[in-house]
Scaffold this motif. Structure first.
Motif, mmCIF file in Angstrom:
data_model
loop_
_atom_site.group_PDB
_atom_site.id
_atom_site.type_symbol
_atom_site.label_atom_id
_atom_site.label_comp_id
_atom_site.label_asym_id
_atom_site.label_seq_id
_atom_site.Cartn_x
_atom_site.Cartn_y
_atom_site.Cartn_z
ATOM 1 N N PRO A 482 0.801 -1.239 0.000
ATOM 2 C CA PRO A 482 0.000 0.000 0.000
ATOM 3 C C PRO A 482 0.828 1.280 0.000
ATOM 4 O O PRO A 482 0.340 2.311 -0.466
ATOM 5 C CB PRO A 482 -0.818 -0.132 1.302
ATOM 6 N N ARG A 483 2.063 1.235 0.486
ATOM 7 C CA ARG A 483 2.846 2.465 0.580
ATOM 8 C C ARG A 483 3.122 3.096 -0.781
ATOM 9 O O ARG A 483 3.453 4.284 -0.857
ATOM 10 C CB ARG A 483 4.172 2.195 1.293
ATOM 11 N N ILE A 484 2.987 2.349 -1.877
ATOM 12 C CA ILE A 484 3.278 2.907 -3.196
ATOM 13 C C ILE A 484 2.003 3.281 -3.953
ATOM 14 O O ILE A 484 2.067 3.724 -5.103
ATOM 15 C CB ILE A 484 4.112 1.929 -4.054
ATOM 16 N N HIS A 485 0.818 3.116 -3.332
ATOM 17 C CA HIS A 485 -0.443 3.302 -4.048
ATOM 18 C C HIS A 485 -0.799 4.780 -4.229
ATOM 19 O O HIS A 485 -0.517 5.633 -3.385
ATOM 20 C CB HIS A 485 -1.591 2.620 -3.311
ATOM 21 N N ILE A 486 -1.490 5.031 -5.348
ATOM 22 C CA ILE A 486 -2.186 6.288 -5.578
ATOM 23 C C ILE A 486 -3.665 5.941 -5.595
ATOM 24 O O ILE A 486 -4.070 4.991 -6.272
ATOM 25 C CB ILE A 486 -1.763 6.914 -6.925
ATOM 26 N N PRO A 487 -4.528 6.660 -4.851
ATOM 27 C CA PRO A 487 -5.939 6.248 -4.725
ATOM 28 C C PRO A 487 -6.610 6.055 -6.081
ATOM 29 O O PRO A 487 -6.492 6.872 -6.987
ATOM 30 C CB PRO A 487 -6.571 7.401 -3.948
ATOM 31 N N SER A 488 -7.332 4.954 -6.212
ATOM 32 C CA SER A 488 -8.079 4.662 -7.433
ATOM 33 C C SER A 488 -9.452 5.313 -7.370
ATOM 34 O O SER A 488 -9.979 5.572 -6.295
ATOM 35 C CB SER A 488 -8.235 3.149 -7.587
ATOM 36 N N LEU A 489 -10.020 5.557 -8.539
ATOM 37 C CA LEU A 489 -11.299 6.255 -8.591
ATOM 38 C C LEU A 489 -12.490 5.318 -8.690
ATOM 39 O O LEU A 489 -13.572 5.644 -8.235
ATOM 40 C CB LEU A 489 -11.317 7.214 -9.784
ATOM 41 N N GLN A 490 -12.335 4.168 -9.323
ATOM 42 C CA GLN A 490 -13.485 3.298 -9.487
ATOM 43 C C GLN A 490 -13.045 1.870 -9.790
ATOM 44 O O GLN A 490 -11.977 1.647 -10.330
ATOM 45 C CB GLN A 490 -14.368 3.802 -10.635
ATOM 46 N N PRO A 491 -13.895 0.887 -9.459
ATOM 47 C CA PRO A 491 -13.624 -0.506 -9.843
ATOM 48 C C PRO A 491 -14.076 -0.749 -11.274
ATOM 49 O O PRO A 491 -14.821 0.021 -11.858
ATOM 50 C CB PRO A 491 -14.482 -1.322 -8.860
ATOM 51 N N PHE A 492 -13.620 -1.868 -11.860
ATOM 52 C CA PHE A 492 -13.926 -2.140 -13.255
ATOM 53 C C PHE A 492 -13.632 -3.576 -13.602
ATOM 54 O O PHE A 492 -12.987 -4.279 -12.839
ATOM 55 C CB PHE A 492 -13.093 -1.229 -14.170
ATOM 56 N N VAL A 493 -14.087 -3.998 -14.802
ATOM 57 C CA VAL A 493 -13.700 -5.271 -15.409
ATOM 58 C C VAL A 493 -12.654 -4.935 -16.474
ATOM 59 O O VAL A 493 -12.826 -4.004 -17.248
ATOM 60 C CB VAL A 493 -14.906 -5.966 -16.048
#
Length: 497
Positions: A482-493
């Motif tokens: 998690p320390r390298i994550h940038i927040p995601s905006l939405q889930p998807f296929v």
């Protein structure tokens, strides 16, 4: 020849090329000779000559062994003609021997060379004798220099051949033992070259020796210092119906090779023969070894219906050291919390209306950043983990969310991936995959390399490309860090995007 309207054109750029450092290069002399004889070369053919003809400061060839692996009817014969005629008439090589496995192949090459020589008053003035006797065809100059044409009797490789330059056309039939007599004959030649020209070889029968060019190719991919050449090859898992795959390994596609004739060959040869003869897919030399991840564990983790339903991470890896293949793999969790790895791709409509899968596992690097832009725009990944410096630079310049993996990250990623699939405690195995062929082939054939007592996937064996496995490992590691994550905006296929 002008291109056929509405078709892709064959790629000038090889999928792999290597030549040792050189002080100067003699290729242009051969290229200009062929142009003066009325037979100019295609750019890709001239490129191969430049790889072969590097010279050291003392005037000797930088490469002792030269090769070109490309499909039939693309024009590799022109490269051999240019090399042989320049050696005979310009560079003063005393003995050049052109050989092939089949008599018909030797005869066809002999007729083309003879037409060029007899069509030039300048060259003919230097000729003492032309031998036209079957099996003894050759051209002798007034200086005593010779160009001879021979069939390798019974597939006997290099036995009985003595020359300053030995050209081995149809080299797929050579066995390592076939060349045992050739090496000693060239030891006293101060500036010798051996030249291999071939398509992909067939897989040998059980117990039979493997073709010599498999070893040549492996040494080239290790970038050994006395070998040079280029190849146009596709990886295992390539869709035989994909026109882009056909074009990238047939430089004459859309010109001398028509799409219609290529499709005729697919039907004539069958899928396996077409993959080898027309798509340049080499057999996996070592077979499926399953030495790191057990086959049973990998098959147990297969779930073709698995769908990423939450935020994901993209892993990007380039085959090393030549960066000839790049793979993009996604990892995210499904609705049950399992980690899912999936090599990304999209569906493309062909000119004939058929739809094929175009995997994000392709030669070269120019396609990577534009494709990553598409994936980011559609799927908003937490981060893109990239292990290739140049690709990371380009992705960052494009404004993409990049994390540059380190050697330590790679070690952690490899261990994490193996544990997620094959942990001794089955309850800790939480990774599933879709059964995509390139990833399965990579897992099956993967080896490891030592890193100061630790390990990572070995990426230097051309017979087993583990690029997709490396990318998958980076994606799994990235999702779990998690320390390298940038927040995601939405889930998807993902697939089809």
């Amino acid at each position: 020849m002008p291109p056929y309207a509405g078709t892709l054109l064959g790629s000038r750029e090889p999928t792999f090329a290597w030549a040792p450092p050189a002080h100067s290069n003699a290729a242009q002399e051969a290229i200009e000779l062929m142009r003066d004889l009325g037979r100019p070369g295609d750019p890709w053919q001239c490129d191969v000559l430049h790889l072969w003809c590097g010279e050291r400061s003392d005037g000797t060839w930088a490469a002792f062994e030269c090769f070109v692996w490309v499909q039939r009817q693309n024009g590799k014969g022109w490269i051999l003609e240019a090399r042989e005629l320049a050696g005979l008439f310009i560079w003063g090589e005393r003995s050049i021997i052109h050989t092939a496995h089949r008599a018909a192949t030797v005869q066809a090459h002999w007729r083309r060379v003879l037409e060029l020589v007899e069509g030039s008053d300048d060259l003919m003035r230097r000729v003492r004798r032309i031998s036209r006797k079957d099996g003894e065809e050759g051209i002798e100059l007034k200086t005593g220099a010779r160009l001879d044409f021979r069939v390798r009797s019974g597939g006997g490789g290099g036995r009985g051949l003595t020359g300053e330059v030995v050209v081995l056309d149809e080299a797929l039939y050579l066995k390592a033992a076939d060349l045992e007599a050739l090496g000693p004959t060239m030891m006293a030649v101060p500036n010798a070259q051996i030249i291999y020209a071939s398509t992909a070889p067939e897989k040998p029968a059980p117990g039979a020796p493997r073709p010599h060019i498999v070893d040549v190719r492996s040494r080239a991919h290790r970038r050994e210092p006395r070998i040079a050449g280029a190849e146009w090859t596709n990886p295992h898992g390539t869709n035989v119906n994909d026109e882009a795959a056909r074009a990238r390994v047939n430089p004459a596609y859309g010109r001398r090779i028509t799409p219609e004739r290529m499709e005729d060959m697919r039907k004539l040869l069958g899928e396996e023969g077409f993959a080898r003869e027309c798509l340049g897919i080499w057999y996996s030399d070592g077979g499926l070894k399953w030495t790191v991840i057990p086959e049973a564990a990998w098959l147990a983790a297969e779930d073709p219906e698995a769908v990423i339903s939450g935020p994901l991470v993209l892993g990007v890896a380039a085959q090393q050291p030549e960066r000839s293949m790049v793979s993009i793999v996604a990892c995210g969790r499904d609705r049950w919390g399992r980690r899912v790895v999936e090599r990304t791709g999209r569906r493309v409509r062909q000119p004939d209306g058929t739809v094929v899968d175009r995997p994000d596992y392709r030669p070269g690097t120019r396609w990577v950043v534009p494709r990553l832009r598409e994936l980011v725009r559609r799927h908003h990944p937490l981060v893109i983990v990239i292990d290739d410096r140049q690709l990371a630079d380009e992705a960052e310049e494009a404004g993409l969310p990049v994390y540059r993996s380190t050697v330590g990250d790679m070690v952690s990623a490899c261990g994490m991936f193996r544990a997620a699939v094959a942990d001794p405690d089955p309850t800790k195995r939480d990774l599933v995959h879709l059964g995509q062929e390139d990833l399965t082939t990579a897992v099956a054939g993967a080896g490891t390399r030592d890193l100061a007592g630790l390990w990572a996937w070995d990426r230097r064996d051309p017979a087993t490309d583990v690029t997709s496995l490396v990318a998958a490992s980076l994606a799994v590691w990235g999702l779990s860090t998690p320390r390298i994550h940038i927040p995601s905006l939405q889930p998807f296929v993902l697939y089809g995007g």
